[in-house]
Scaffold this active site. Structure first.
Site: not given
Ligand code: 5GP
Ligand code: ZN
Length: 136
Positions: A51-52, A109, A118, A122
Site C-alpha cells: 500500500r502507498d 509515472n 522514486v 512502480h
Molecule cells: P511516483 O510519484 O514516483 O509515481 O510514486 C511514488 C509513490 O511512492 C508515491 O505515491 C509515494 O506516496 C509512495 N511512497 C514514497 N515513499 C514511500 C514509502 O516509504 N512507503 C510506501 N509504501 N510508499 C511510499
C-alpha cells in the site's frame, strides 16, 4: 549495483539460489530487501505489491518488480517476463481489493513531467472512487 542472494523454494524442500538486481540507496529496493517495513498485499517470485504510504484513493497499491529497473520502458527492454508479471500482479491486486467490477486504473509515472519520485519502476493501482480523466 548490488546483487542480493535469494533462496527460492522449488518444492520437495529444495531451494535454488537466485539473484535480484538491487541498487544501494533505492527506496523500493530497500523495501524488497525488508530494510523498510511496508504493508504488503501480494508477494511472488518477481513482484511485490504494497500500500502507498500516501494513498490517493481508497485503494492505492504500488506494484513493483523485485529487481531494480528505473522505469517501465527500461523494464520492458530488459525483462519482458517481469513486465508481464507486473501486469498480472496488478490485476491480481485489483481482484483482491474487490474492484474488478467497479474499475481500477494502473499508472506508471515516468520521468520528471509525470512526477516520478522514486526511480524504481512502480505501477500505481488506484480504485475505490471515480477517477477523473484526464488526470491533472
Ligand atoms: P511516483 O510519484 O514516483 O509515481 O510514486 C511514488 C509513490 O511512492 C508515491 O505515491 C509515494 O506516496 C509512495 N511512497 C514514497 N515513499 C514511500 C514509502 O516509504 N512507503 C510506501 N509504501 N510508499 C511510499
Ligand atoms: Zn530499486
Amino acid at each position: 549495483m548490488l546483487v542480493m542472494a535469494r533462496q527460492t523454494p522449488t518444492g520437495a524442500g529444495r531451494f535454488t539460489a537466485a539473484t535480484i538486481r538491487a541498487v544501494d540507496g533505492c527506496l523500493f529496493c530497500t523495501i524488497v530487501a525488508g530494510g523498510i517495513p511496508a504493508d504488503v498485499v501480494r508477494d511472488d517470485e518477481l513482484t511485490l505489491a504494497f500500500r502507498d504510504v500516501n494513498p490517493q484513493a481508497p485503494t492505492h497499491v504500488l506494484v513493483i518488480p523485485k529487481a531494480h529497473h528505473e522505469n517501465v520502458g527500461a523494464l520492458a527492454a530488459a525483462d519482458p517476463d517481469a513486465l508481464v508479471a507486473l501486469h498480472r500482479a496488478a490485476a491480481a491486486v485489483a481482484a483482491g481489493e474487490g474492484v474488478v467490477d467497479t474499475g481500477w486504473r494502473l499508472v506508471f509515472n515516468t520521468g520528471r513531467d509525470a512526477g516520478q519520485e522514486v526511480p524504481h519502476v512502480h505501477g500505481h493501482v488506484l480504485a475505490g472512487r471515480y477517477l477523473e480523466w484526464p488526470p491533472g
